[in-house]
Design a protein around this motif. Structure first.
Motif, PDB file in Angstrom:
ATOM      1  N   ALA A 153       0.822  -1.206   0.000  1.00 51.19           N
ATOM      2  CA  ALA A 153       0.000   0.000   0.000  1.00 51.19           C
ATOM      3  C   ALA A 153       0.860   1.262   0.000  1.00 51.19           C
ATOM      4  CB  ALA A 153      -0.923  -0.005   1.226  1.00 51.19           C
ATOM      5  N   LYS A 154       1.907   1.278   0.808  1.00 63.17           N
ATOM      6  CA  LYS A 154       2.766   2.463   0.876  1.00 63.17           C
ATOM      7  C   LYS A 154       3.517   2.652  -0.446  1.00 63.17           C
ATOM      8  CE  LYS A 154       1.846   4.260   4.767  1.00 63.17           C
ATOM      9  NZ  LYS A 154       0.460   3.874   4.636  1.00 63.17           N
ATOM     10  N   SER A 155       3.916   1.558  -1.092  1.00 62.90           N
ATOM     11  CA  SER A 155       4.581   1.665  -2.390  1.00 62.90           C
ATOM     12  C   SER A 155       3.645   2.293  -3.419  1.00 62.90           C
ATOM     13  CB  SER A 155       5.043   0.287  -2.864  1.00 62.90           C
ATOM     14  OG  SER A 155       5.972  -0.281  -1.962  1.00 62.90           O
ATOM     15  N   LEU A 156       2.395   1.834  -3.431  1.00 66.00           N
ATOM     16  CA  LEU A 156       1.409   2.403  -4.356  1.00 66.00           C
ATOM     17  C   LEU A 156       1.196   3.879  -4.073  1.00 66.00           C
ATOM     18  CD1 LEU A 156      -0.795   2.139  -6.523  1.00 66.00           C
ATOM     19  CD2 LEU A 156      -2.373   1.436  -4.710  1.00 66.00           C
ATOM     20  N   LEU A 157       1.080   4.241  -2.806  1.00 68.60           N
ATOM     21  CA  LEU A 157       0.856   5.633  -2.436  1.00 68.60           C
ATOM     22  C   LEU A 157       2.023   6.514  -2.868  1.00 68.60           C
ATOM     23  CD1 LEU A 157      -0.950   7.659  -0.883  1.00 68.60           C
ATOM     24  CD2 LEU A 157       0.353   7.092   1.170  1.00 68.60           C
ATOM     25  N   VAL A 158       3.245   6.062  -2.624  1.00 70.10           N
ATOM     26  CA  VAL A 158       4.424   6.860  -2.958  1.00 70.10           C
ATOM     27  C   VAL A 158       4.564   7.013  -4.472  1.00 70.10           C
ATOM     28  CG1 VAL A 158       6.938   6.849  -2.931  1.00 70.10           C
ATOM     29  CG2 VAL A 158       5.685   6.382  -0.840  1.00 70.10           C
ATOM     30  N   VAL A 159       4.356   5.933  -5.216  1.00 70.53           N
ATOM     31  CA  VAL A 159       4.465   6.009  -6.679  1.00 70.53           C
ATOM     32  C   VAL A 159       3.414   6.965  -7.242  1.00 70.53           C
ATOM     33  CG1 VAL A 159       4.148   4.693  -8.817  1.00 70.53           C
ATOM     34  CG2 VAL A 159       5.539   3.755  -6.967  1.00 70.53           C
ATOM     35  N   ALA A 160       2.189   6.884  -6.737  1.00 71.37           N
ATOM     36  CA  ALA A 160       1.137   7.782  -7.216  1.00 71.37           C
ATOM     37  C   ALA A 160       1.457   9.235  -6.870  1.00 71.37           C
ATOM     38  CB  ALA A 160      -0.202   7.375  -6.606  1.00 71.37           C
ATOM     39  N   MET A 161       1.941   9.477  -5.660  1.00 77.31           N
ATOM     40  CA  MET A 161       2.320  10.832  -5.268  1.00 77.31           C
ATOM     41  C   MET A 161       3.438  11.370  -6.148  1.00 77.31           C
ATOM     42  SD  MET A 161       2.267  10.337  -1.107  1.00 77.31           S
ATOM     43  CE  MET A 161       3.419  11.693  -0.872  1.00 77.31           C
ATOM     44  N   ALA A 162       4.443  10.526  -6.399  1.00 76.82           N
ATOM     45  CA  ALA A 162       5.618  10.967  -7.145  1.00 76.82           C
ATOM     46  C   ALA A 162       5.271  11.288  -8.591  1.00 76.82           C
ATOM     47  CB  ALA A 162       6.709   9.899  -7.075  1.00 76.82           C
ATOM     48  N   PHE A 163       4.613  10.358  -9.260  1.00 79.77           N
ATOM     49  CA  PHE A 163       4.302  10.588 -10.672  1.00 79.77           C
ATOM     50  C   PHE A 163       3.216  11.643 -10.836  1.00 79.77           C
ATOM     51  CE2 PHE A 163       6.614   6.621 -11.272  1.00 79.77           C
ATOM     52  CZ  PHE A 163       7.308   6.896 -12.449  1.00 79.77           C
ATOM     53  N   GLY A 164       2.289  11.723  -9.881  1.00 80.72           N
ATOM     54  CA  GLY A 164       1.293  12.789  -9.940  1.00 80.72           C
ATOM     55  C   GLY A 164       1.930  14.162  -9.815  1.00 80.72           C
ATOM     56  N   THR A 165       2.858  14.308  -8.861  1.00 83.49           N
ATOM     57  CA  THR A 165       3.554  15.583  -8.697  1.00 83.49           C
ATOM     58  C   THR A 165       4.392  15.921  -9.923  1.00 83.49           C
ATOM     59  OG1 THR A 165       3.682  15.169  -6.311  1.00 83.49           O
ATOM     60  CG2 THR A 165       5.112  16.881  -7.196  1.00 83.49           C
ATOM     61  N   LEU A 166       5.048  14.900 -10.502  1.00 80.09           N
ATOM     62  CA  LEU A 166       5.879  15.130 -11.686  1.00 80.09           C
ATOM     63  C   LEU A 166       5.025  15.601 -12.862  1.00 80.09           C
ATOM     64  CD1 LEU A 166       8.741  14.877 -12.903  1.00 80.09           C
ATOM     65  CD2 LEU A 166       8.153  12.518 -13.521  1.00 80.09           C
ATOM     66  N   VAL A 167       3.877  14.983 -13.072  1.00 83.59           N
ATOM     67  CA  VAL A 167       2.989  15.372 -14.170  1.00 83.59           C
ATOM     68  C   VAL A 167       2.485  16.798 -13.964  1.00 83.59           C
ATOM     69  CG1 VAL A 167       0.729  14.916 -15.207  1.00 83.59           C
ATOM     70  CG2 VAL A 167       2.297  13.029 -14.780  1.00 83.59           C
ATOM     71  N   VAL A 168       2.081  17.129 -12.728  1.00 87.54           N
ATOM     72  CA  VAL A 168       1.589  18.478 -12.449  1.00 87.54           C
ATOM     73  C   VAL A 168       2.694  19.513 -12.694  1.00 87.54           C
ATOM     74  CG1 VAL A 168       0.762  20.027 -10.635  1.00 87.54           C
ATOM     75  CG2 VAL A 168      -0.191  17.726 -10.851  1.00 87.54           C
ATOM     76  N   LEU A 169       3.904  19.223 -12.234  1.00 86.32           N
ATOM     77  CA  LEU A 169       5.015  20.168 -12.408  1.00 86.32           C
ATOM     78  C   LEU A 169       5.325  20.400 -13.874  1.00 86.32           C
ATOM     79  CD1 LEU A 169       7.415  21.867 -11.402  1.00 86.32           C
ATOM     80  CD2 LEU A 169       8.753  19.751 -11.279  1.00 86.32           C
ATOM     81  N   LEU A 170       5.518  19.332 -14.635  1.00 88.27           N
ATOM     82  CA  LEU A 170       5.890  19.487 -16.043  1.00 88.27           C
ATOM     83  C   LEU A 170       4.756  20.099 -16.854  1.00 88.27           C
ATOM     84  CD1 LEU A 170       7.872  16.179 -16.693  1.00 88.27           C
ATOM     85  CD2 LEU A 170       8.758  18.444 -16.117  1.00 88.27           C
ATOM     86  N   GLY A 171       3.516  19.686 -16.554  1.00 87.41           N
ATOM     87  CA  GLY A 171       2.382  20.254 -17.283  1.00 87.41           C
ATOM     88  C   GLY A 171       2.198  21.727 -16.994  1.00 87.41           C
ATOM     89  N   ALA A 172       2.260  22.108 -15.718  1.00 85.67           N
ATOM     90  CA  ALA A 172       2.101  23.517 -15.359  1.00 85.67           C
ATOM     91  C   ALA A 172       3.260  24.357 -15.895  1.00 85.67           C
ATOM     92  CB  ALA A 172       2.013  23.656 -13.838  1.00 85.67           C
ATOM     93  N   ALA A 173       4.475  23.811 -15.853  1.00 84.34           N
ATOM     94  CA  ALA A 173       5.631  24.554 -16.373  1.00 84.34           C
ATOM     95  C   ALA A 173       5.505  24.780 -17.877  1.00 84.34           C
ATOM     96  CB  ALA A 173       6.913  23.796 -16.057  1.00 84.34           C
ATOM     97  N   ALA A 174       5.063  23.755 -18.620  1.00 82.45           N
ATOM     98  CA  ALA A 174       4.916  23.904 -20.067  1.00 82.45           C
ATOM     99  C   ALA A 174       3.855  24.947 -20.412  1.00 82.45           C
ATOM    100  CB  ALA A 174       4.565  22.555 -20.686  1.00 82.45           C
ATOM    101  N   LEU A 175       2.796  25.029 -19.618  1.00 82.57           N
ATOM    102  CA  LEU A 175       1.710  25.962 -19.906  1.00 82.57           C
ATOM    103  C   LEU A 175       2.010  27.378 -19.436  1.00 82.57           C
ATOM    104  CD1 LEU A 175      -1.382  23.744 -18.969  1.00 82.57           C
ATOM    105  CD2 LEU A 175      -0.638  24.398 -21.268  1.00 82.57           C
ATOM    106  N   LEU A 176       2.670  27.512 -18.284  1.00 83.96           N
ATOM    107  CA  LEU A 176       2.791  28.820 -17.644  1.00 83.96           C
ATOM    108  C   LEU A 176       4.124  29.506 -17.881  1.00 83.96           C
ATOM    109  CD1 LEU A 176       1.087  27.973 -14.216  1.00 83.96           C
ATOM    110  CD2 LEU A 176       0.053  29.015 -16.244  1.00 83.96           C
ATOM    111  N   VAL A 177       5.221  28.758 -17.934  1.00 83.66           N
ATOM    112  CA  VAL A 177       6.540  29.392 -18.051  1.00 83.66           C
ATOM    113  C   VAL A 177       7.344  28.811 -19.212  1.00 83.66           C
ATOM    114  CG1 VAL A 177       6.663  30.027 -15.617  1.00 83.66           C
ATOM    115  CG2 VAL A 177       7.490  27.787 -16.336  1.00 83.66           C
TER     116      VAL A 177
END
Length: 331
Positions: A153-177
């Motif tokens: 369960a903790k592995s699933l949670l960490v992987v989802a947090m990590a890739f979710g944060t990475l997608v948000v960062l790269l997507g927001a950076a491409a759109l905003l800056v």
């Protein structure tokens, strides 16, 4: 705490229902009237147990992930890091020395690596220590397959947090800056394997730290100083070649430097290689060193987590609560 309790109950009930619903696991007498223990043991194989642990762990991880998404306070903590990265990129206007690559792109690539590093080596130990202090680890010892399911369960949670944060960062950076994105299928593939291998390198280390750190209040203080030092010295925020040679050599021992270098190779054009100390991305070395850290982390995490689970008891939990001033909480 509610998420942990609900997930533990769901995992335990799932496994209990599975066992209860399989009458063929009972020990039946053979023709002579003696229990047919060999047949019962064959039915209850190790592979069947692993499947139930995985199923219970995935169920628990899904519940914890839903609680995370529905908790604005916890979500804001992850989004703050993304906002900081975007603000830094928005204010940086210079170029990477010797190239025409915006320095903001290098900073965003390094910050992406740092966020993966932070989730595995800072957030995960805090989660483990907090839940240990709340008695979750003690309750899991009384649940069939509780510890294996908990780790899944903790592995699933960490992987989802990590890739979710990475997608948000790269997507927001491409759109905003006007941030960087991988160029072509090769760049996306490199982004995927470097991120996955980087998580494998740091998550076991985070689990090992969570097993030995004393309490949640000291965990952050003990972890953040060395992590921030690595952020400055690993080339995540500015070109590594601008640092003294001795600093580069020290940074090259730790995984953050190689995670950042691997993500730069996926997100930046080939011209940015000129700013690397070796003049190349060194992807085989990136893979080798991250794999070595992953192996070391697993060798440390498994015995330390087992030791932490064995040492848990109601008296230890009550004593920790007493020292923390929880009013004599019990297990």
């Amino acid at each position: 705490m509610a998420a942990v309790t609900e997930a533990t109950a769901a995992a335990g009930s799932d496994q209990g229902a599975d066992v209860a619903g399989r009458p063929d696991t009972a020990v039946r007498p053979d023709a002579t009237g003696r229990p047919d223990t060999a047949a019962a043991s064959a039915r209850e194989t190790a592979s069947g147990l692993r499947r139930r642990y995985w199923r219970a762990g995935l169920l628990r991880g899904g519940i914890e992930l839903r609680h995370l998404v529905r908790n604005p306070k916890e979500m804001s903590g992850h989004l703050v890091n993304v906002v900081v990265a975007l603000l830094l990129a928005g204010y940086i206007s210079s170029k990477v020395p010797g190239t025409q690559v915006p320095l903001a792109h290098l900073t965003l690539a390094g910050f992406a690596a740092y966020l993966l590093f932070q989730i595995g080596l800072v957030n995960l130990p805090q989660i483990l220590v907090t839940e240990r202090e709340e008695g979750a680890l003690l309750r899991l010892r009384a649940t069939p397959g509780g510890i294996p399911a908990y780790l899944v369960a903790k592995s699933l949670l960490v992987v989802a947090m990590a890739f979710g944060t990475l997608v948000v960062l790269l997507g927001a950076a491409a759109l905003l800056v006007d941030g960087p994105l991988p160029h072509g299928p090769g760049g996306w593939l490199t982004l995927l394997w470097v991120s996955a291998l980087g998580l494998l390198a740091v998550v076991p280390l985070g689990a090992a730290l969570g097993a030995v750190l004393p309490n949640p209040r000291e965990a952050l203080a003990l972890i953040m100083l060395p992590v921030m030092g690595l952020l400055v010295t690993s080339g995540a925020m500015f070109p590594l070649s601008s640092l003294p040679t001795v600093v580069q050599e020290i940074a090259s021992v730790f995984p953050l430097k190689w995670m950042a270098q691997g993500l730069r190779s996926a997100l930046l054009p080939d011209a940015a290689r000129a700013a690397e100390p070796a003049g190349s991305w060194e992807l085989p070395t990136v893979a080798l060193i991250l794999t070595a850290w992953a192996v070391l982390g697993f060798l440390l995490a498994v015995p330390l987590l087992r030791r932490a689970a064995r040492r848990e008891s109601g008296s230890r939990l009550t004593e920790r609560h007493r020292k923390a001033g929880y009013g004599g909480g019990t297990a």
